[in-house]
Design an enzyme around this catalytic site. Structure first.
Site, PDB file in Angstrom:
ATOM      1  N   HIS A   1      -3.692  -4.085 -10.664  1.00 42.12           N
ATOM      2  CA  HIS A   1      -4.536  -2.931 -10.933  1.00 42.12           C
ATOM      3  C   HIS A   1      -5.056  -2.978 -12.367  1.00 42.12           C
ATOM      4  O   HIS A   1      -4.335  -3.361 -13.293  1.00 42.12           O
ATOM      5  CB  HIS A   1      -3.749  -1.627 -10.746  1.00 42.12           C
ATOM      6  CG  HIS A   1      -3.341  -1.384  -9.329  1.00 42.12           C
ATOM      7  ND1 HIS A   1      -4.120  -0.690  -8.440  1.00 42.12           N
ATOM      8  CD2 HIS A   1      -2.226  -1.761  -8.650  1.00 42.12           C
ATOM      9  CE1 HIS A   1      -3.505  -0.648  -7.266  1.00 42.12           C
ATOM     10  NE2 HIS A   1      -2.352  -1.288  -7.370  1.00 42.12           N
TER      11      HIS A   1
ATOM     12  N   GLU B   1     -10.825  -0.516  -4.144  1.00 41.95           N
ATOM     13  CA  GLU B   1      -9.724  -1.362  -3.691  1.00 41.95           C
ATOM     14  C   GLU B   1     -10.195  -2.771  -3.355  1.00 41.95           C
ATOM     15  O   GLU B   1     -11.224  -2.951  -2.690  1.00 41.95           O
ATOM     16  CB  GLU B   1      -9.034  -0.742  -2.472  1.00 41.95           C
ATOM     17  CG  GLU B   1      -8.215   0.484  -2.798  1.00 41.95           C
ATOM     18  CD  GLU B   1      -7.178   0.773  -1.724  1.00 41.95           C
ATOM     19  OE1 GLU B   1      -6.341  -0.118  -1.463  1.00 41.95           O
ATOM     20  OE2 GLU B   1      -7.215   1.873  -1.158  1.00 41.95           O
TER      21      GLU B   1
ATOM     22  N   CYS C   1       0.866  -1.178   0.000  1.00 40.29           N
ATOM     23  CA  CYS C   1       0.000   0.000   0.000  1.00 40.29           C
ATOM     24  C   CYS C   1       0.898   1.221   0.000  1.00 40.29           C
ATOM     25  O   CYS C   1       1.682   1.429   0.939  1.00 40.29           O
ATOM     26  CB  CYS C   1      -0.915   0.001   1.226  1.00 40.29           C
ATOM     27  SG  CYS C   1      -1.874   1.527   1.390  1.00 40.29           S
TER      28      CYS C   1
ATOM     29  N   GLY D   1      -2.316   2.371  -6.604  1.00 40.96           N
ATOM     30  CA  GLY D   1      -3.229   2.672  -7.704  1.00 40.96           C
ATOM     31  C   GLY D   1      -2.844   3.938  -8.445  1.00 40.96           C
ATOM     32  O   GLY D   1      -2.960   4.024  -9.670  1.00 40.96           O
TER      33      GLY D   1
ATOM     34  N   CYS E   1      -5.343   5.626  -3.027  1.00 44.06           N
ATOM     35  CA  CYS E   1      -4.594   4.374  -3.161  1.00 44.06           C
ATOM     36  C   CYS E   1      -3.255   4.711  -3.814  1.00 44.06           C
ATOM     37  O   CYS E   1      -3.212   5.133  -4.973  1.00 44.06           O
ATOM     38  CB  CYS E   1      -5.364   3.365  -4.004  1.00 44.06           C
ATOM     39  SG  CYS E   1      -4.459   1.822  -4.312  1.00 44.06           S
TER      40      CYS E   1
END
Length: 293
Positions: free
Chosen positions: A162, A211, A71, A223, A220
């Site tokens: 992703h 997510e 993350c 992301g 994110c």
């Protein structure tokens, strides 16, 4: 158990210093603490552990109890935690994750970390490694039908999978209908994080994210990095852009000369407290005592 709640542009996690604390069942605890009505309220749980390969190890669990690899917003907060709590005096540290070791540069103001730049590593474009079942490699603008609607997706892994989709208007996009269908679409063997992106100009984009294991979040980091790579692969932006997320802005650069992605953004402490986790199954949530706001 002592804990600290932290957030990076609204992507919030409960942090536990496992150099001092013991967590017996982190998957169950993640579900308990993440509950925004009966728990502390967060997008998940992050444990800071010792590491033989780096300065620290970050272990992350989503709000649904599932374990996640990385993350970007969470690791920035790890950097702030270890410096602000005196676990390190260095302003450059390495943090090991399930997605590999990440290098962090801590930007200190008045003796505390205000923002962090993270070397997020190389973007993974091989569909087998993302993973995604796709006909092309790399997966750039590939058609996919989700809930009966055709989309064009660009797929990238930044240590976790992703799928980036470009839309005309992120504000009006029906994310809560489309996001869950993307996450569990059969072309993604390990589910997926889905980003829906509106290009403003060659230096700025708007982004919303669904997510894996958490639903829509305010931000994110991985992301944002995947989105930057997707924007460049589709010829839509420059190699460094500002991403406007619901929780705030991130600055991301894909240095294609070395094939590494660098993300810079803030990290903040929300509050600290003590969690009573004795005799607290998931249907009997714990309570927080002695919070320090």
């Amino acid at each position: 158990m002592r804990f600290t709640k932290m957030q990076g542009i609204g992507n919030d996690y409960v942090y536990v210093n496992c150099l001092k604390e013991q967590v017996e069942n982190p998957s169950s605890l993640a579900k308990i603490v993440s509950d925004r009505h009966f728990g502390i309220g967060s997008d998940g749980l992050i444990l800071i552990r010792p590491s033989a390969q780096a300065d620290f190890f970050m272990e992350m669990f989503n709000a649904d109890g599932s374990r996640s690899e990385m993350c970007g917003n969470g690791i920035r907060c790890v950097g702030k935690y270890v410096f602000d709590h005196g676990l390190t005096s260095k302003t450059e540290i390495d943090v090991n994750t399930l997605a590999g070791v990440k290098h962090l540069v801590l930007h200190v103001e008045a003796g505390r970390v205000a923002s962090v730049t993270v070397d997020m590593g190389e973007p993974v474009l091989d569909p087998g490694l993302i993973p995604v079942n796709a006909a092309s490699s790399p997966v750039v603008g590939e058609p996919v039908e989700v809930a009966g609607v055709p989309y064009a997706m660009t797929c990238v892994s930044m240590g976790n999978p992703h799928a980036v989709v470009f839309v005309g208007d992120t504000a009006g996009f029906p994310l809560h209908e489309v996001g869950p269908a993307f996450e569990r679409h059969p072309v993604f063997p390990r589910r997926v994080n889905a980003e829906f992106v509106q290009v403003i100009n060659r230096n700025e984009v708007n982004m919303r994210v669904w997510e894996r294991g958490a639903g829509e979040t305010l931000a994110c980091g991985t992301g944002a990095c995947a989105t930057t790579v997707a924007c460049i692969l589709n010829g839509l932006t420059e190699d460094e852009i500002t991403l406007h997320l619901l929780g705030g802005d991130l600055r991301v650069r894909w240095d294609r000369a070395v094939n590494r992605v660098f993300m810079t953004g803030p990290a903040a402490t929300v509050f600290e407290g003590e969690l009573d986790i004795t005799d607290c199954p998931e249907d009997n949530p714990p309570h927080v005592v002695n919070p320090s706001w």
